[in-house]
Scaffold this active site. Sequence first.
Site, PDB file in Angstrom:
ATOM      1  N   GLY A 306       5.649   0.998  -4.078  1.00  0.00           N
ATOM      2  CA  GLY A 306       4.670  -0.080  -3.767  1.00  0.00           C
ATOM      3  C   GLY A 306       5.430  -0.394  -2.082  1.00  0.00           C
ATOM      4  N   TRP A 309       4.151   2.111   1.169  1.00  0.00           N
ATOM      5  CA  TRP A 309       3.090   3.002   1.205  1.00  0.00           C
ATOM      6  C   TRP A 309       1.904   1.709   1.707  1.00  0.00           C
ATOM      7  CZ3 TRP A 309      -1.977   0.717  -0.311  1.00  0.00           C
ATOM      8  CH2 TRP A 309      -2.880   1.226   0.130  1.00  0.00           C
ATOM      9  N   HIS A 310       2.362   0.276   1.484  1.00  0.00           N
ATOM     10  CA  HIS A 310       0.835  -0.285   2.759  1.00  0.00           C
ATOM     11  C   HIS A 310       1.357  -0.279   3.728  1.00  0.00           C
ATOM     12  CE1 HIS A 310       0.363  -2.164  -1.625  1.00  0.00           C
ATOM     13  NE2 HIS A 310      -0.622  -2.784  -0.819  1.00  0.00           N
ATOM     14  N   GLY A 311       2.721   0.014   4.889  1.00  0.00           N
ATOM     15  CA  GLY A 311       3.101   0.486   5.865  1.00  0.00           C
ATOM     16  C   GLY A 311       4.346   1.026   5.934  1.00  0.00           C
ATOM     17  N   PHE A 475      -3.734  -0.199   5.752  1.00  0.00           N
ATOM     18  CA  PHE A 475      -2.793  -0.082   5.305  1.00  0.00           C
ATOM     19  C   PHE A 475      -3.209   2.123   5.001  1.00  0.00           C
ATOM     20  CE2 PHE A 475      -2.809  -4.259   4.385  1.00  0.00           C
ATOM     21  CZ  PHE A 475      -1.369  -4.706   5.432  1.00  0.00           C
TER      22      PHE A 475
END
Length: 475
Positions: A306, A309-311, A475
């Site tokens: 997770g 996934w954001h960056g 993102f």
Amino acid sequence: MLFNSFSFLFLYLPVVLGGYFTLLRWRAGWTAGWLALASLFFYGYWDTRYLPLLLGSIVFNYWCARHRRLLLFGVAANLVLLGYYKYANFFIDSMNQLGMHWHGWAIVLPVGISFFTFTQIAYLVDCHRGGAGEYRLVQYTLFVSYFPHLIAGPVLHHKEMMPQFDRPARLDMEDIGIGLSIFVLGLGKKVLLADPISVLVGPVFAPNAQPQLVEAWIGTLAYTFQLYFDFSGYSDMAIGLSRLFGVRLPLNFNSPYKAANISEFWRRWHMSLSRFLRDYLYVPLGGNRRGTLQRYRNLMLTMLLGGLWHGAGWTFVVWGALHGVYLVLHHGWQAVAGASAPRWWGRWLTMLAVMLAWVVFRAPDMGTASDVLRGLAGLNGVSLPRGAAGFAEPLGALGWQPAFDGIRWIDFSGPAIPALLLAMVLALFAPNTQDLLGQPLRWSPVKWRSAAMALLFLGCLFNMNRVSEFLYFQF
């Protein structure tokens, strides 16, 4: 084109609404196609170079969904596409830090790629499980590209959305009223709270800033509440816009900073992503079905992915790892103690843990994150900023003569500090959007409410002199 721009409010949206209402009267069956075309135009307005990428992704995944033997291939292809655009240079940079000498690629991250890729991966997985139905290409295109959610979510699930796109469209004044109300509330969060606060954030998280005690705490608090009101504001605007067309998007926030523990925080923060991580990562990994240690491992893996996934950066990996550790400690504490801590104590401890993790999330690198964390502990010094000189007289009366040094950016006469204080009160103690409007969301024609929304909208218009992007666009 931004939701908080004049071109969107007074050009794009009226044209799309006008076309939609016209078709409702003459060709109601064409409304899905109209919204799909409007959504593709909305995406192409950002950068026409990536419109073929979005269209190709839609057609490819629709084709895979109709040929079940290709479903796993489709999921893999989506991950490869996302990996190339989002993580290729991160991998190259990481290898170079280990002594390699690879050249990076000139890759520009397509806006919204994480959201439309995850949406389609979930659809293909559900097709593989036998839980997705057959839909026409027009409805599927609208499901993926629907402009209210396309750029920054919420992450949609086909079971919630496709039946709405497939049913006969209709004009409902209650939808119009509640949609406009939610949109204006979200616009106010962005324009009147998140944007004024943002000036307090950048200087503290700049490389080599080495913020001192007060500066570090103000900058950290500012980012904590800027991020919330920026993303919560976008989600409200997306829900409100969609409701104008009679389509209900899922809620994405439920006062997360009121959470009494970290599990509750993730049930309240970015709720659509939390659901995706649970249903398509945590549960397939085994969830809590194979013992305590396996549960903790699955929590850590889910939060690490997770975070990634954001960056594409180690700060996001560390942020995800921190939240994984938080969740493991929380479940471990519950298993040992057999009960939760008092709610008031849990709220403040959770808030502190989330804020410390936001420092790593916001920092451009781990060195900067370390500097800010040292500042929060007072290890960079404790002198007050120059802008706070007027507040030193009471301290002088007590015999303390504080030094004024460090970053010269805090303007106590401007709107930033009052906006931050107001944001803290609203996020921690005030009712949220769904509390104000009721759950399920509903609307009634009350004069004072209409007047309040009109005044709030005018206040937003007068403060839209500097249009800024939403934080989650990156993102």
